[in-house]
Design a protein around this motif. Structure first.
Motif: not given
Length: 267
Positions: A47-55, A57-66, A257-261
């Motif tokens: 879950d954790y990204d060391r480069r941005t010090d972020r998780h 699950t804390a980035c407020s991502v929603h999955d709309h589905g297909d 995930r890299a994009f989101v972080f």
């Protein structure tokens, strides 16, 4: 659900939207399985990204589905564009997961960027392919009907007519050998970033429809995504299919995930 994408729609900063279109694939079909593969092979990531010090699950991502495709590609793109436009109006950044590259047309139309940046083995500047104006080989040309310019990173093949078109001032081609040294400079412009997984050398991502040797390394793709992300209004990753052991899906999920972080860290 994409792992970690547990935010409710009304609270989301990002929305994963699956677009399993597989209508014009000209060599190896299977892009319809892309959204499923990307979600599946994201299961093992921390879950954790060391480069941005972020998780994540804390980035407020929603999955709309297909959003399942219809028989009429133009009709499908219009419907998909509407969904992405709705997210944009809500202040949510769409994360489109293909499906074939044609789905990027809906993303660009919905978000109206100044610049279309694409990591891709192919120029995709054809007017049509096999009589199909919405072929996966026409995406950059469609994007240029909306955006002022296009930058294709990793391109290494195209028809003679495509290379002629790519010589115009509104197209920049960054070949694989120059990608590591490429630094984006868009001077505050809105950017749409599209990652065709075949930008990677097929040794790294064999699960794609039209593999092309002598491509990018995953690290080069990662750095490009992170560099472009802060100025982006939308993102997609496309052309993952089910014809490998998960290499393409894993790389695609990691780049999403890299994009989101990187985008979240710049906010």
């Amino acid at each position: 659900m994409f792992p970690g994408a547990g935010a409710e729609r009304e609270a989301a900063d990002y929305a994963v939207v699956g677009a399993p279109l597989d209508a014009s694939t000209s060599f190896r079909p299977g892009a319809r399985f892309g959204p499923r593969r990307v979600r599946q092979f994201a299961q093992g990531f921390d879950d954790y990204d060391r480069r941005t010090d972020r998780h994540f699950t804390a980035c407020s991502v929603h999955d709309h589905g297909d959003i399942g495709p219809t028989a009429d590609t133009a009709e499908y793109l219009t419907y998909l564009e509407g969904t992405l436009s709705d997210y944009d109006a809500e202040g949510t950044v769409p994360l489109l997961v293909g499906g074939e590259h044609t789905v990027s047309v809906a993303g660009v139309r919905a978000l109206d960027p100044d610049v279309f940046v694409c990591l891709d083995a192919h120029l995709d500047l054809r007017e049509s392919y096999a009589g199909d104006e919405y072929s996966h080989a026409t995406v950059t040309r469609h994007a240029l009907a909306v955006a002022d310019e296009a930058v294709v990173v990793g391109a290494r093949t195209g028809s003679e007519a495509e290379w002629d078109r790519a010589s115009d001032d509104d197209v920049t081609v960054v070949p694989p050998e120059d990608a590591a040294d490429w630094t984006p400079d868009f001077d505050g412009e809105d950017v749409y970033l599209s990652v065709d997984i075949d930008a990677a050398d097929p040794g790294f991502a064999p699960g794609t429809g039209t593999p092309e040797p002598f491509g990018l390394a995953p690290r080069e793709m990662h750095e490009a995504v992170r560099a472009v992300a802060p100025q982006c209004v939308g993102f997609d990753v496309v052309e993952v299919n089910d014809r490998d052991d998960g290499q393409a899906g894993t790389l695609a999920a990691k780049l999403l995930r890299a994009f989101v972080f990187a985008h979240a860290a710049a906010e």
